[in-house]
Design a protein around this motif. Structure first.
Motif, PDB file in Angstrom:
ATOM      1  N   PHE A 140       0.832  -1.197   0.000  1.00  0.00           N
ATOM      2  CA  PHE A 140       0.000   0.000   0.000  1.00  0.00           C
ATOM      3  C   PHE A 140       0.873   1.256   0.000  1.00  0.00           C
ATOM      4  O   PHE A 140       0.469   2.301  -0.464  1.00  0.00           O
ATOM      5  CB  PHE A 140      -0.932   0.024   1.213  1.00  0.00           C
ATOM      6  N   GLY A 141       2.095   1.163   0.551  1.00  0.00           N
ATOM      7  CA  GLY A 141       3.002   2.301   0.571  1.00  0.00           C
ATOM      8  C   GLY A 141       2.713   3.296   1.679  1.00  0.00           C
ATOM      9  O   GLY A 141       2.979   4.478   1.542  1.00  0.00           O
ATOM     10  N   ILE A 142       2.175   2.808   2.796  1.00  0.00           N
ATOM     11  CA  ILE A 142       1.798   3.685   3.904  1.00  0.00           C
ATOM     12  C   ILE A 142       2.519   3.239   5.167  1.00  0.00           C
ATOM     13  O   ILE A 142       2.474   2.069   5.531  1.00  0.00           O
ATOM     14  CB  ILE A 142       0.278   3.627   4.159  1.00  0.00           C
ATOM     15  N   LYS A 143       3.194   4.172   5.845  1.00  0.00           N
ATOM     16  CA  LYS A 143       3.789   3.903   7.158  1.00  0.00           C
ATOM     17  C   LYS A 143       3.048   4.772   8.163  1.00  0.00           C
ATOM     18  O   LYS A 143       2.825   5.959   7.915  1.00  0.00           O
ATOM     19  CB  LYS A 143       5.280   4.251   7.168  1.00  0.00           C
ATOM     20  N   VAL A 144       2.620   4.178   9.278  1.00  0.00           N
ATOM     21  CA  VAL A 144       1.791   4.891  10.244  1.00  0.00           C
ATOM     22  C   VAL A 144       2.355   4.827  11.652  1.00  0.00           C
ATOM     23  O   VAL A 144       3.129   3.949  11.994  1.00  0.00           O
ATOM     24  CB  VAL A 144       0.344   4.345  10.255  1.00  0.00           C
ATOM     25  N   ASP A 145       1.919   5.785  12.462  1.00  0.00           N
ATOM     26  CA  ASP A 145       2.158   5.806  13.904  1.00  0.00           C
ATOM     27  C   ASP A 145       0.800   5.575  14.559  1.00  0.00           C
ATOM     28  O   ASP A 145      -0.165   6.268  14.252  1.00  0.00           O
ATOM     29  CB  ASP A 145       2.718   7.169  14.305  1.00  0.00           C
ATOM     30  N   TYR A 146       0.708   4.584  15.438  1.00  0.00           N
ATOM     31  CA  TYR A 146      -0.573   4.307  16.087  1.00  0.00           C
ATOM     32  C   TYR A 146      -0.433   4.321  17.606  1.00  0.00           C
ATOM     33  O   TYR A 146      -1.116   3.604  18.326  1.00  0.00           O
ATOM     34  CB  TYR A 146      -1.194   2.998  15.574  1.00  0.00           C
ATOM     35  N   ALA A 147       0.417   5.218  18.114  1.00  0.00           N
ATOM     36  CA  ALA A 147       0.754   5.269  19.534  1.00  0.00           C
ATOM     37  C   ALA A 147      -0.424   5.627  20.426  1.00  0.00           C
ATOM     38  O   ALA A 147      -0.477   5.212  21.580  1.00  0.00           O
ATOM     39  CB  ALA A 147       1.881   6.271  19.777  1.00  0.00           C
ATOM     40  N   ASP A 148      -1.405   6.387  19.921  1.00  0.00           N
ATOM     41  CA  ASP A 148      -2.501   6.781  20.814  1.00  0.00           C
ATOM     42  C   ASP A 148      -3.529   5.676  20.996  1.00  0.00           C
ATOM     43  O   ASP A 148      -4.408   5.771  21.830  1.00  0.00           O
ATOM     44  CB  ASP A 148      -3.165   8.077  20.352  1.00  0.00           C
ATOM     45  N   GLY A 149      -3.424   4.584  20.200  1.00  0.00           N
ATOM     46  CA  GLY A 149      -4.310   3.443  20.356  1.00  0.00           C
ATOM     47  C   GLY A 149      -5.677   3.601  19.709  1.00  0.00           C
ATOM     48  O   GLY A 149      -6.463   2.665  19.711  1.00  0.00           O
ATOM     49  N   VAL A 150      -5.971   4.766  19.144  1.00  0.00           N
ATOM     50  CA  VAL A 150      -7.295   5.034  18.597  1.00  0.00           C
ATOM     51  C   VAL A 150      -7.261   5.245  17.087  1.00  0.00           C
ATOM     52  O   VAL A 150      -8.031   4.650  16.349  1.00  0.00           O
ATOM     53  CB  VAL A 150      -7.944   6.262  19.288  1.00  0.00           C
ATOM     54  N   VAL A 151      -6.374   6.116  16.616  1.00  0.00           N
ATOM     55  CA  VAL A 151      -6.251   6.418  15.190  1.00  0.00           C
ATOM     56  C   VAL A 151      -4.810   6.174  14.752  1.00  0.00           C
ATOM     57  O   VAL A 151      -3.925   5.965  15.580  1.00  0.00           O
ATOM     58  CB  VAL A 151      -6.656   7.882  14.870  1.00  0.00           C
ATOM     59  N   MET A 152      -4.582   6.202  13.435  1.00  0.00           N
ATOM     60  CA  MET A 152      -3.230   6.055  12.894  1.00  0.00           C
ATOM     61  C   MET A 152      -2.848   7.357  12.202  1.00  0.00           C
ATOM     62  O   MET A 152      -3.616   7.865  11.385  1.00  0.00           O
ATOM     63  CB  MET A 152      -3.171   4.915  11.876  1.00  0.00           C
ATOM     64  N   GLN A 153      -1.671   7.882  12.530  1.00  0.00           N
ATOM     65  CA  GLN A 153      -1.181   9.048  11.809  1.00  0.00           C
ATOM     66  C   GLN A 153      -0.253   8.573  10.698  1.00  0.00           C
ATOM     67  O   GLN A 153       0.620   7.728  10.923  1.00  0.00           O
ATOM     68  CB  GLN A 153      -0.421  10.007  12.718  1.00  0.00           C
ATOM     69  N   VAL A 154      -0.450   9.106   9.506  1.00  0.00           N
ATOM     70  CA  VAL A 154       0.377   8.742   8.357  1.00  0.00           C
ATOM     71  C   VAL A 154       1.736   9.421   8.495  1.00  0.00           C
ATOM     72  O   VAL A 154       1.826  10.650   8.548  1.00  0.00           O
ATOM     73  CB  VAL A 154      -0.303   9.144   7.025  1.00  0.00           C
TER      74      VAL A 154
END
Length: 135
Positions: A31-45
């Motif tokens: 997909f070519g997407i790297k995310v941060d999901y540290a808050d446990g709710v949403v993913m930041q691109v």
């Protein structure tokens, strides 16, 4: 094979959300997407390049592109648990993402204790306020 990507209609009030649909032709495509999901709710691109997201962004109008800093708030109808959303993307050929554009907020702090528990990914650009106390 040829890569396919398409965008959908507005899904939220205020124009801050849109839908992105990415379709793999084979399981080995990225997909070519790297995310941060540290808050446990949403993913930041963190990164949106390489893989299917390039074809999508090339054909999408500017307000509907998937860009670093955007937030993925749902994957294939699943929302509220970023770890499960990441897992849902891993086994799918088609993903339907609900994306929210970031809102910049500037905050000035005085010297002294903040009274806040903060979470931050060194690769990300978001500061998550995990808790507040007197301070």
């Amino acid at each position: 094979g040829e890569r396919s990507a398409e965008g959908g209609a507005e899904t939220g009030a205020g124009g801050g959300r849109h839908e992105v649909v990415l379709r793999k032709q084979t399981a080995s495509q990225s997909f070519g997407i790297k995310v941060d999901y540290a808050d446990g709710v949403v993913m930041q691109v963190l990164r949106a390049s390489g893989g299917l997201v390039d074809a999508y962004n090339a054909s999408a109008p500017a307000p509907r592109r998937l860009l670093p800093g955007d937030f993925i708030v749902a994957v294939n109808g699943l929302a509220g648990d970023s770890q499960r959303m990441v897992e849902a993307m891993q086994g799918e050929l088609t993903v339907r993402l609900v994306v929210a554009s970031p809102v910049d907020v500037e905050v000035s702090l005085e010297e002294g204790p903040l009274g806040a528990e903060l979470l931050h990914n060194v690769e990300g650009s978001t500061l998550v306020i995990a808790g507040l106390s007197g301070g």
